[in-house]
Design a protein around this motif. Structure first.
Motif, short mmCIF file in Angstrom:
data_model
loop_
_atom_site.label_atom_id
_atom_site.label_comp_id
_atom_site.label_asym_id
_atom_site.label_seq_id
_atom_site.Cartn_x
_atom_site.Cartn_y
_atom_site.Cartn_z
N ALA A 59 92.46 40.77 11.47
CA ALA A 59 94.00 40.65 11.44
C ALA A 59 94.28 41.39 12.82
O ALA A 59 93.94 42.49 13.04
N VAL A 60 95.03 40.50 13.55
CA VAL A 60 95.53 41.27 14.99
C VAL A 60 97.17 41.37 15.09
O VAL A 60 97.74 41.93 15.77
N ARG A 61 97.81 40.76 14.01
CA ARG A 61 99.45 40.77 14.04
C ARG A 61 99.76 40.85 12.46
O ARG A 61 99.18 40.27 11.49
N PRO A 76 85.87 36.26 13.66
CA PRO A 76 84.98 36.94 14.67
C PRO A 76 83.96 36.28 15.21
O PRO A 76 83.69 36.64 16.34
N GLN A 77 83.64 35.34 14.68
CA GLN A 77 82.40 34.49 15.40
C GLN A 77 82.87 33.16 16.01
O GLN A 77 82.57 32.93 16.88
N SER A 78 83.57 32.41 15.29
CA SER A 78 84.20 31.17 15.77
C SER A 78 85.51 31.32 16.68
O SER A 78 85.95 30.37 17.53
N LEU A 79 86.52 32.36 16.55
CA LEU A 79 87.55 32.57 17.19
C LEU A 79 88.68 31.77 16.63
O LEU A 79 89.81 31.98 17.40
N HIS A 80 88.30 31.09 15.80
CA HIS A 80 89.74 30.32 15.23
C HIS A 80 90.63 31.21 14.61
O HIS A 80 90.13 32.41 13.76
N THR A 81 91.91 31.13 14.58
CA THR A 81 92.89 31.87 14.37
C THR A 81 93.74 31.12 13.00
O THR A 81 93.72 29.86 13.00
N CYS A 88 97.12 38.05 0.06
CA CYS A 88 95.81 37.58 -0.34
C CYS A 88 94.56 38.25 0.15
O CYS A 88 93.57 37.75 -0.11
N TRP A 89 95.00 39.18 1.16
CA TRP A 89 93.92 39.76 1.68
C TRP A 89 93.97 41.44 1.34
O TRP A 89 94.88 42.18 1.39
N ARG A 90 92.71 41.94 1.44
CA ARG A 90 92.48 43.31 1.59
C ARG A 90 92.19 43.99 2.94
O ARG A 90 91.13 43.63 3.45
N CYS A 91 92.95 44.70 3.43
CA CYS A 91 92.51 44.96 4.71
C CYS A 91 92.80 46.48 5.27
O CYS A 91 93.33 47.27 4.38
N GLU A 92 91.89 46.94 6.12
CA GLU A 92 91.85 48.43 6.70
C GLU A 92 91.62 48.46 8.02
O GLU A 92 90.85 47.36 8.54
N ALA A 93 92.16 49.63 8.56
CA ALA A 93 92.23 49.68 10.10
C ALA A 93 90.55 49.69 10.52
O ALA A 93 89.76 50.13 10.02
N THR A 94 90.53 49.12 11.63
CA THR A 94 89.21 49.01 12.43
C THR A 94 89.33 49.16 13.60
O THR A 94 90.08 49.41 14.45
N SER A 95 88.23 49.07 14.57
CA SER A 95 88.22 49.46 15.99
C SER A 95 87.36 48.45 16.69
O SER A 95 86.45 47.64 16.20
N ASP A 96 87.63 48.55 18.20
CA ASP A 96 86.60 47.55 18.94
C ASP A 96 85.34 48.17 19.01
O ASP A 96 84.59 47.22 19.00
N THR A 97 85.08 49.24 18.81
CA THR A 97 83.82 50.03 18.67
C THR A 97 83.21 49.40 17.47
O THR A 97 81.91 48.96 17.52
N ALA A 98 83.86 49.32 16.23
CA ALA A 98 83.24 48.93 14.93
C ALA A 98 82.88 47.47 15.20
O ALA A 98 81.91 46.86 14.41
N GLN A 99 83.74 46.57 15.68
CA GLN A 99 83.41 45.30 15.91
C GLN A 99 82.63 44.66 17.18
O GLN A 99 82.70 43.54 17.31
N ALA A 100 81.90 45.51 17.70
CA ALA A 100 81.57 45.23 19.24
C ALA A 100 80.33 44.18 19.02
O ALA A 100 80.26 43.54 19.90
N ALA A 101 79.85 44.12 17.83
CA ALA A 101 78.89 43.09 17.96
C ALA A 101 79.16 41.92 17.53
O ALA A 101 78.61 40.75 17.60
N THR A 102 80.58 41.59 17.29
CA THR A 102 81.05 40.30 17.17
C THR A 102 81.19 39.54 18.27
O THR A 102 81.43 39.94 19.30
N ARG A 103 81.21 38.07 18.26
CA ARG A 103 81.27 37.33 19.16
C ARG A 103 82.94 37.40 19.87
O ARG A 103 83.23 37.55 21.19
N TYR A 104 83.90 37.69 18.97
CA TYR A 104 85.16 37.97 19.47
C TYR A 104 85.18 39.01 20.40
O TYR A 104 86.00 39.06 21.49
#
Length: 320
Positions: A59-61, A76-81, A88-104
């Motif tokens: 989630a970005v917004r 994070p792989q297809s870049l589709h928004t 409907c979603w369970r969310c928690e804060a993340t970081s660029d470092t934690a998601q660094a392996a994703t294509r996004y």
């Protein structure tokens, strides 16, 4: 009883947005009501989200649209928004470092030569991966009519021909009928349109040097330029993509970092047709179908008709 009430609330929200399933991606119905009255509590976030069905998104917004809490999510792989109901979603804060392996995140933070600072002009991704071409059109503020012949030519290439349109808020505020026409082209399957952000006001002063113009002018509120445009796109029934094109394609290193902090991929072009830059395999092609640059449109049509445009035409999500 709580579960029944919760499901009833979701079903009510789904009906309001024209969806059949309570947790299907949201489609906002366009309305004459001003965007500021519909899209509220708009805020940038970066969260890792999971649904009850096991789907995952970033989630970005976060926002409220017509009173319903929503999130703007990115695969994070297809870049589709997509716009999704927050409930409907369970969310928690993340970081660029934690998601660094994703294509996004790899697209957001591409590897660069540290000895070479970013170019002032043509900031961001300027050439795509693989062959073909990535057709993009900028809709800067304009009093002229949309060049519909350009889009008809694209649609003639076959169903769901891809094109990315970088929309400015100033253009959208004046061209509601043109935007509705483009939406119908997408909904009919004639075109596959990705909606990018091209700022709200597109600041520009004629004859002022690039280093003091566009977003580099003193006093430009970058967050307002980004978020007001996103809110307008949403209120008009579409979903913003992860791409941002700077006005004039002009930005310095600080602006690039600012845009990335809002989780937007800066997009340039290596084939701005009106400047005489011919496309080659993998080119990101730039034209202005807002009526302000007819020479670029003519060159595009000529390249298509003579077979000089690299094919196939590809979705912008495949470029990074």
């Amino acid at each position: 009883m709580f579960v029944l009430l919760f499901c009833a609330r979701l079903a009510s929200a789904a009906t309001a947005y024209g969806a059949n399933a309570p947790c299907a991606p949201v489609e906002i119905a366009p309305s004459a009501t001003p965007a500021a009255s519909r899209v509220k509590e708009y805020a940038p976030v970066f969260e890792s989200c999971a649904s009850a069905s096991g789907s995952t998104r970033l989630a970005v917004r976060r926002m409220s649209v017509d009173g319903t809490p929503l999130i703007l999510t990115v695969d994070p792989q297809s870049l589709h928004t997509s716009l999704e109901r927050a409930a409907c979603w369970r969310c928690e804060a993340t970081s660029d470092t934690a998601q660094a392996a994703t294509r996004y995140l790899q697209a957001l933070h591409p590897q660069q030569d540290p000895t070479r600072p970013p170019a002032l002009v043509n900031a961001g991704l300027i050439h795509g991966a693989g062959g073909g071409a990535f057709v993009t059109g900028d809709l800067c503020p304009s009093r002229k009519s949309l060049d519909r012949a350009f889009f008809e030519e694209l649609a003639a290439r076959g169903p769901r021909t891809p094109v990315m349109l970088a929309v400015s808020g100033g253009w959208l505020a004046r061209h509601g009928a043109d935007f509705a026409w483009l939406r119908e082209k997408a909904r009919s399957g004639a075109l596959d349109i990705a909606w990018a952000n091209h700022s709200y006001s597109h600041p520009y002063v004629r004859r002022l040097p690039d280093g003091r113009n566009f977003f580099l002018r003193p006093g430009v509120d970058v967050d307002r330029e980004i978020f007001e445009t996103e809110k307008l796109i949403i209120a008009h029934g579409e979903t913003p993509s992860v791409f941002f094109r700077f006005p004039g394609l002009v930005a310095d290193a600080a602006l690039l970092e600012n845009i990335r902090s809002r989780h937007l991929i800066a997009l340039g072009a290596d084939s701005w047709l009106a400047l005489g830059l011919r496309p080659r395999p993998g080119s990101i092609v730039l034209v202005h179908p807002n009526g302000n640059e007819p020479i670029g449109i003519k060159l595009f049509l000529r390249l298509m008709q003579t077979g000089a445009m690299p094919l196939p035409l590809r979705p912008i999500n495949e470029a990074p």
